[in-house]
Design a protein around this motif. Structure first.
Motif, mmCIF file in Angstrom:
data_model
loop_
_atom_site.group_PDB
_atom_site.id
_atom_site.type_symbol
_atom_site.label_atom_id
_atom_site.label_comp_id
_atom_site.label_asym_id
_atom_site.label_seq_id
_atom_site.Cartn_x
_atom_site.Cartn_y
_atom_site.Cartn_z
ATOM 1 N N LEU A 133 0.347 2.792 12.297
ATOM 2 C CA LEU A 133 -0.731 3.479 11.585
ATOM 3 C C LEU A 133 -1.079 2.748 10.295
ATOM 4 N N PHE A 134 -0.065 2.432 9.497
ATOM 5 C CA PHE A 134 -0.313 1.796 8.211
ATOM 6 C C PHE A 134 -0.862 0.373 8.388
ATOM 7 N N GLU A 135 -0.373 -0.318 9.401
ATOM 8 C CA GLU A 135 -0.877 -1.673 9.665
ATOM 9 C C GLU A 135 -2.368 -1.624 10.005
ATOM 10 N N LYS A 140 -7.960 -2.685 8.420
ATOM 11 C CA LYS A 140 -9.339 -2.245 8.210
ATOM 12 C C LYS A 140 -9.881 -2.714 6.874
ATOM 13 N N LYS A 141 -9.004 -2.885 5.897
ATOM 14 C CA LYS A 141 -9.427 -3.318 4.574
ATOM 15 C C LYS A 141 -9.582 -4.840 4.476
ATOM 16 N N GLN A 142 -9.180 -5.545 5.528
ATOM 17 C CA GLN A 142 -9.336 -6.994 5.627
ATOM 18 C C GLN A 142 -8.752 -7.737 4.410
ATOM 19 N N GLU A 155 -2.406 1.949 -1.409
ATOM 20 C CA GLU A 155 -3.589 2.779 -1.172
ATOM 21 C C GLU A 155 -3.508 3.535 0.146
ATOM 22 N N VAL A 156 -3.048 2.877 1.224
ATOM 23 C CA VAL A 156 -3.028 3.552 2.527
ATOM 24 C C VAL A 156 -1.951 4.631 2.571
#
Length: 221
Positions: A133-135, A140-142, A155-156
């Motif tokens: 999930l965290f990965e 997604k934030k690249q 942040e995540v």
């Protein structure tokens, strides 16, 4: 007196600005939620007047909000939530108390106190179970650099705090007694660990796990 106030303001300026920004964001969210809620209520009242047997099933979906909010409002909500996580992440890393749990070892790593909390909350088991999930959230934030990964890791974790996977950790924070910390001068004091502290402590091992899977981001070039 004026000089004292000016000195105090100068020393606390970053925190005051951070809290002011956070307050403005919360007010904006409150107004947005109130506006959306009022609109949903109007729709629900209208549906009560229009409901008939042929449209009962579709109308019930609206009334139960199964198909609400719409995509547009959902994107706005998640965007605001990400902004809040980013702001809280910035405030967390700028809080000098955070560094009671870590030390700069190129890169920053957990110190003895940080590892103690990490082990007490079974942090490695938590990260192993929820790493996919965290990965995905970090992907997604690249991220472009290892520092990006460190920032996004915090942040995540903050962003996903509302998920049930954090319940056991929240219970630990709620029930745990104050711990004794020792500063660089050997002065000991009691400190109550917060959920923000825990997110920071988890973020450094999460950063390491992500970089182990994406070694290209470790490049010093």
């Amino acid at each position: 007196m004026i000089e004292f106030l000016l000195n105090w303001f100068g020393a606390n300026y970053p925190q005051l600005v951070g809290f002011l920004v956070l307050a403005i964001v919360f007010i904006a969210i409150g107004m947005f939620i109130s506006n959306v809620r009022n609109r949903f209520k109007k729709v629900e009242n209208t549906l009560d007047e229009l409901e008939c047997s042929s449209h009962a099933e579709d109308i019930q979906k609206f009334k139960s909000k199964e198909i609400l909010p719409c995509k547009e409002h959902s994107e706005i909500y998640h965007s605001i939530k990400e902004d809040l996580a980013r702001i809280e992440g910035i405030l967390t890393t700028r809080n000098p108390k955070m560094y009671k749990f870590s030390a700069k070892h190129s890169p920053r790593q957990l110190n003895e106190d940080g590892l103690k909390v990490f082990n007490e909350i079974k942090g490695q088991d938590f990260l192993n179970a929820n790493f996919p999930l965290f990965e995905a959230c970090i992907d997604k934030k690249q991220p472009k650099t290892a520092l990006d990964v460190e920032t996004y890791s915090l942040e995540v974790l903050i962003y996903n705090l509302n998920l049930d996977i954090f319940n056991s950790i929240k219970n630990w924070v709620y029930n745990s007694p104050a711990i004794e910390l020792e500063d660089k001068n050997g002065v000991k004091s009691e400190y109550s660990v917060t959920i923000s502290d825990v997110c920071f402590i988890l973020s450094l091992p999460l950063r390491n796990m992500y970089l182990d899977k994406h070694p290209e981001l470790k490049s010093e070039e």
